[in-house]
Enzyme design. Sequence first.
Site, mmCIF file in Angstrom:
data_model
loop_
_atom_site.group_PDB
_atom_site.id
_atom_site.type_symbol
_atom_site.label_atom_id
_atom_site.label_comp_id
_atom_site.label_asym_id
_atom_site.label_seq_id
_atom_site.Cartn_x
_atom_site.Cartn_y
_atom_site.Cartn_z
ATOM 1 N N SER A 136 1.996 -1.858 7.848
ATOM 2 C CA SER A 136 0.992 -2.014 6.798
ATOM 3 C C SER A 136 0.939 -0.723 5.988
ATOM 4 O O SER A 136 1.651 0.242 6.285
ATOM 5 C CB SER A 136 -0.380 -2.279 7.421
ATOM 6 O OG SER A 136 -0.875 -1.075 7.976
ATOM 7 N N LYS A 137 0.076 -0.742 4.998
ATOM 8 C CA LYS A 137 -0.057 0.422 4.104
ATOM 9 C C LYS A 137 -0.339 1.714 4.875
ATOM 10 O O LYS A 137 -0.015 2.798 4.423
ATOM 11 C CB LYS A 137 -1.189 0.184 3.116
ATOM 12 C CG LYS A 137 -0.826 -0.835 2.060
ATOM 13 C CD LYS A 137 -1.753 -0.691 0.868
ATOM 14 C CE LYS A 137 -1.497 -1.757 -0.157
ATOM 15 N NZ LYS A 137 -2.194 -3.017 0.088
ATOM 16 N N ARG A 138 -0.990 1.568 6.031
ATOM 17 C CA ARG A 138 -1.307 2.765 6.825
ATOM 18 C C ARG A 138 -0.046 3.537 7.207
ATOM 19 O O ARG A 138 -0.073 4.737 7.407
ATOM 20 C CB ARG A 138 -2.033 2.386 8.115
ATOM 21 C CG ARG A 138 -3.486 2.056 7.965
ATOM 22 C CD ARG A 138 -4.106 1.714 9.299
ATOM 23 N NE ARG A 138 -3.389 0.630 9.971
ATOM 24 C CZ ARG A 138 -2.687 0.773 11.072
ATOM 25 N NH1 ARG A 138 -2.600 1.946 11.659
ATOM 26 N NH2 ARG A 138 -2.068 -0.261 11.609
#
Length: 493
Positions: free
Chosen positions: A254-256
Amino acid sequence: MIIRDRYAPSPTGLQHVGGIRTALFNCLFARSRGGKFILRLEDTDRTRFGECYVQNIYDSFAWLGIKWDEGPDAGGPFAPYVQSERTALYKKYAGELLKSGNAYYCFCSSERLDKIRQEREASHSSETGYDRLCRNIPAEEAGKRAEAGEPCTIRLKIPLNETTVFFDHQLGDIEWKNDDINPDPVLLKSDGFPTYHLANVVDDHLMEISHVMRAMEWLPSAPLHVIMYNSFGWKTPEFCHLPMVMGQDGKKLSKRHGATSIDEFRRQGYLSEALLNYVALLGASYEEGKEIYTLEEMEQRFSLDKLNKAPAVFDYKKLEWFNGQYIRMKSDEELASLCLPFAIEAGFFGAQGREPAPKQRDIFTAAMPLIRERLTFLNEAAEKIAYLFNEPAIPGAEEFIPKKSTLEQAVELLKLGKDLVVSLAQAPDDEKAEAFIKAEAEKKGVKLGDLMMPLRVAITGARVSPPLFGSLRILGPEESLRRVQRAILACSS
Ligand code: GLU
């Protein structure tokens, strides 16, 4: 068997690595077997739909160089390839399921459905989904109510107390208890739009899709789809659910973890070939000991039995390595035209967006051999060669002093360098320049490194820089000499 597979994105977000991998694997599989790869837009979720996401699909794949044989833009024998343009078909097929008793009208209001959900939550019930209330309304009565205009949906009548069996190329034989399937999902919504399940199954059938390769998160939908294929009396396509793509912490990417959308990778200075090559290796292997592949090579080697069963881990460092490798393979002209848009966008040639003058473009191209080995990202180029365009600020005098030396000695070395710099800038290549300066250093009894270091600082403004000889050649004898004189003055004052 004629292989036909598809990528069926919903334009509800930006294209990301997971989707690209699904598309790529479908494309490679079709090509490896002389089949057809299809793009179908599944745009039935009108609340999350965005026209910009449709454009993003086209832009991302154009950038990556992935082409489909049939699709909304390419056309094909089963057009239209956009689900919102096929709604009449879905209605017709939902009607068929009603007729055969495999579906039923549901008149429950959204308020009623919300209430059931809330009550279950309050009583901590483990039951989920629809309570099948309308399943028991006699078909004739339900038909009359629907005809009279009462708002309704059409739901799939999942056969109870049965097990659905199917084969998945990744997971093998799967047995799924029907009672574990989300109860009687909606196929046609009250606004006449189909849900994903209906449109997906109808289109895969009508478009003669032989293989459904998609992300693992769609696995729970597969038994439902198999039930629908059976209800229609259609042949079920072969399934292949791809393992998830994880971050290095074992959580879904994910973006994390970093960039995930193709746009972001592009903006960060990745080459499309590098990203494509890396994504192609996420959960698949092609040939022992080989990592760099062209699209054609992957097309020749792809096979379903070379897919890994374990989740793939997205390693940003490895992707950077691929980027570096592809940068090294570019010619000066290619690399310059890849890096220039970033420089232009950053205002490297004056105002933001200003194009380089022809002379600037020439210098930029000539500088590519100096940095090709040092680049990881395309957007780093301009900054690394800025000293070739603008005189760099002169650093403090201490920066010119070689190890175990004094400022006086540094000035002496610079003076020596001043006498050599014109010849160095005129040397036809690095070897000649190096042979020349080596001989001079020996003659004067100074270490080559000690002679080069202050000269480098004078020319580039830094102790660590792209190669000196190439820089001198690009700057030319006059400018090179001027910079050394400037440094001598600065260190002597
Ligand atoms: N429209 C679905 C998606 O957005 C397609 C799933 C499938 O391939 O069946 O991923």
